[in-house]
Design a protein around this motif. Structure first.
Motif, short mmCIF file in Angstrom:
data_model
loop_
_atom_site.label_atom_id
_atom_site.label_comp_id
_atom_site.label_asym_id
_atom_site.label_seq_id
_atom_site.Cartn_x
_atom_site.Cartn_y
_atom_site.Cartn_z
N HIS A 1 0.82 -1.22 0.00
CA HIS A 1 0.00 0.00 0.00
C HIS A 1 0.85 1.26 0.00
CE1 HIS A 1 -2.02 -2.96 2.98
NE2 HIS A 1 -2.26 -3.35 1.74
N SER A 2 2.03 1.16 0.58
CA SER A 2 2.78 2.39 0.82
C SER A 2 3.24 3.03 -0.48
CB SER A 2 4.00 2.10 1.68
OG SER A 2 4.81 3.26 1.73
N GLU A 3 2.77 4.23 -0.70
CA GLU A 3 3.22 4.99 -1.86
C GLU A 3 4.26 6.02 -1.43
OE1 GLU A 3 2.05 4.28 -4.93
OE2 GLU A 3 0.96 2.65 -3.94
N ILE A 4 4.63 5.98 -0.15
CA ILE A 4 5.46 7.06 0.37
C ILE A 4 6.86 6.59 0.79
CG2 ILE A 4 4.32 6.76 2.59
CD1 ILE A 4 5.69 10.08 1.33
N THR A 5 6.93 5.38 1.36
CA THR A 5 8.23 4.93 1.87
C THR A 5 9.23 4.69 0.74
OG1 THR A 5 7.10 3.93 3.76
CG2 THR A 5 9.37 3.27 3.36
N GLY A 6 8.76 4.11 -0.34
CA GLY A 6 9.65 3.85 -1.47
C GLY A 6 10.37 5.09 -1.95
N PRO A 7 9.62 6.12 -2.33
CA PRO A 7 10.28 7.37 -2.74
C PRO A 7 11.19 7.97 -1.67
CG PRO A 7 7.99 7.39 -3.42
CD PRO A 7 8.19 6.14 -2.60
N ARG A 8 10.80 7.84 -0.42
CA ARG A 8 11.65 8.41 0.63
C ARG A 8 12.97 7.66 0.74
NH1 ARG A 8 9.22 8.58 6.06
NH2 ARG A 8 11.05 9.85 6.54
N ILE A 9 12.92 6.36 0.53
CA ILE A 9 14.16 5.58 0.54
C ILE A 9 15.07 6.03 -0.59
CG2 ILE A 9 15.10 3.29 0.06
CD1 ILE A 9 12.69 2.13 1.62
N VAL B 1 15.50 7.43 6.73
CA VAL B 1 14.08 7.31 6.41
C VAL B 1 13.25 7.09 7.67
CG1 VAL B 1 12.39 5.92 5.15
CG2 VAL B 1 14.60 6.42 4.11
N GLY B 2 13.89 6.52 8.68
CA GLY B 2 13.17 6.23 9.92
C GLY B 2 12.59 4.83 9.94
N VAL B 3 13.21 3.90 9.21
CA VAL B 3 12.79 2.50 9.28
C VAL B 3 14.01 1.65 9.62
CG1 VAL B 3 10.97 2.85 7.57
CG2 VAL B 3 13.23 2.08 6.82
N GLN B 4 13.79 0.38 9.82
CA GLN B 4 14.89 -0.52 10.08
C GLN B 4 15.50 -0.99 8.77
OE1 GLN B 4 16.19 -1.42 13.08
NE2 GLN B 4 14.88 0.18 13.94
N ALA B 5 16.75 -1.41 8.85
CA ALA B 5 17.48 -1.79 7.65
C ALA B 5 16.73 -2.85 6.85
CB ALA B 5 18.87 -2.28 8.01
N GLY B 6 16.19 -3.82 7.54
CA GLY B 6 15.51 -4.91 6.84
C GLY B 6 14.35 -4.44 5.98
N ALA B 7 13.71 -3.36 6.42
CA ALA B 7 12.53 -2.87 5.69
C ALA B 7 12.88 -2.36 4.30
CB ALA B 7 11.85 -1.76 6.50
N LEU B 8 14.13 -1.98 4.09
CA LEU B 8 14.52 -1.47 2.78
C LEU B 8 14.31 -2.52 1.69
CD1 LEU B 8 17.88 0.38 3.56
CD2 LEU B 8 15.56 1.31 3.52
N TYR B 9 14.46 -3.78 2.10
CA TYR B 9 14.42 -4.84 1.10
C TYR B 9 13.00 -5.16 0.63
CZ TYR B 9 19.35 -5.27 2.01
OH TYR B 9 20.68 -4.99 2.11
N LEU B 10 12.04 -4.43 1.18
CA LEU B 10 10.69 -4.50 0.61
C LEU B 10 10.59 -3.63 -0.63
CD1 LEU B 10 8.71 -4.12 3.95
CD2 LEU B 10 8.96 -6.21 2.59
N TYR B 11 11.56 -2.74 -0.79
CA TYR B 11 11.45 -1.76 -1.87
C TYR B 11 12.55 -1.87 -2.91
CZ TYR B 11 8.21 0.18 1.46
OH TYR B 11 7.17 0.33 2.33
#
Lengths: 199, 199
Positions: free
Chosen positions: B8-16, B41-51
């Motif tokens: 759903h997130s349309e925001i985290t990807g661009p912020r990364i 970005v304010g997330v954990q490293a692992g979360a980057l690999y969703l994007y």
DNA sequence: GTCTATACCATGATAGAC
DNA sequence: GTCTATCATGGTATAGAC
């Protein structure tokens, strides 16, 4: 360059610096490991620390040596009668010097951001002194009414960037000879500041 | 850019991607860790690999997007009556575009060596297409007898380097206004190929 | 002067809870 | 979708044998 002990080897130190220069230029400072440098020299990683206190100093030493040699070579150029002659001389010198030392040049321009503040300031000051050599020429030509430049600092940066860009494409043994490359760049530099009449 | 799930997130990807661009430009690709990007970005490293599948793709995507936008913008420039006008337009466009996107530009020019072969080839081809835009202009001016250039490829590289160098020193709110910088660079570019009469 | 061995830490990337 | 926890690897740098 501080060797730690009263050591005998006059050969390993320079080889380490040569390997580091080669690898830093090819892959970038941050992407090169001490183990890679050691492997290229044929010693173990730990042995490097007999010749440099740390990786950072290895980089700073390379940059300092390059820039000091560059400044010394610039200072040794024979005097020229006019600003246009000085600019032509500078352009040819810059091209030739950079063509001969692509690795050292590349590192000096690309790895500034990997220096820590103290060493950054030192290296940046040397680079600035080199830019001033060119800016002095441009200002002299402007005062003499021979150059047409609205802003000497901008013109300095534009010319340095143009000339240094030769390292992005020139390869030994390529289509153009070194002497031709020097001549064409010098011609463009002179024309860009309005120092050459149009044909 | 492949997101792994129907998310759903349309925001985290661009912020990364924005954080990566900023950090890569400032410190260099190799010197930046995934943890740093995540922290910005304010997330954990692992979360980057969703994007992104990996760090390398993050870099390649930034470079591809930049170069494709650059080419699209170039293609959208209004036609000009003469090679000299085309060159002036190109110079102003290049300066302006680069001043507005210092981070993307810096990465596209500096981080090529950190790409793996397949992605390097793709990005390099895009960069080459952009150089060809300028070289076409120079060749047209040469054929029309309006430019004086002994070698169109050399002149292309010299001009691209000169114009791109603006990112080394120009800062928003500095001594010179953007419009003046564009004008002075365009003037130097035209003169360097002999396209402007001397005063 | 160089080696082996290693301390100690950060890295990219993944697994599985929530 | 993000977290915590973790893995295997490789990073810089040091200690101490020879």
């Amino acid at each position: 360059m501080a060797r730690k002990t009263g050591s005998h080897s006059e050969i390993t130190g320079p080889r380490i610096r040569a390997a580091a220069q080669h690898l830093f230029a090819r892959h970038g400072y941050a992407a090169v490991s001490m183990r890679q440098i050691a492997a290229e020299v044929g010693v173990q990683a730990g042995a490097l620390y007999l010749y440099t206190p740390d990786k950072q100093s290895l980089l700073a030493d390379l940059m300092r040596d390059h820039l000091e040699s560059l400044l010394a070579a610039t200072a040794a150029l024979p005097p020229q009668p006019s600003p246009a002659d000085r600019l032509a001389q500078f352009a040819r010198f810059h091209i030739g010097y950079h063509i001969e030392r692509p690795d050292a040049v590349f590192i000096a321009y690309m790895e500034l951001r990997n220096l820590e503040p103290a060493q950054f300031a030192e290296i940046e000051a040397l680079r600035r002194r080199y830019e001033d050599v060119l800016e002095d020429i441009l200002r002299a030509g402007h005062r003499a009414g021979q150059f047409s430049i609205p802003d000497s600092k901008l013109a300095t940066m534009a010319l340095i960037a143009m000339l240094t860009g030769v390292t992005n494409w020139y390869r030994e043994g390529g289509r153009l000879r070194r002497h031709d490359v020097e001549a064409i760049y010098a011609d463009m530099a002179l024309k860009s500041v309005g120092a050459l009449a149009q044909p």
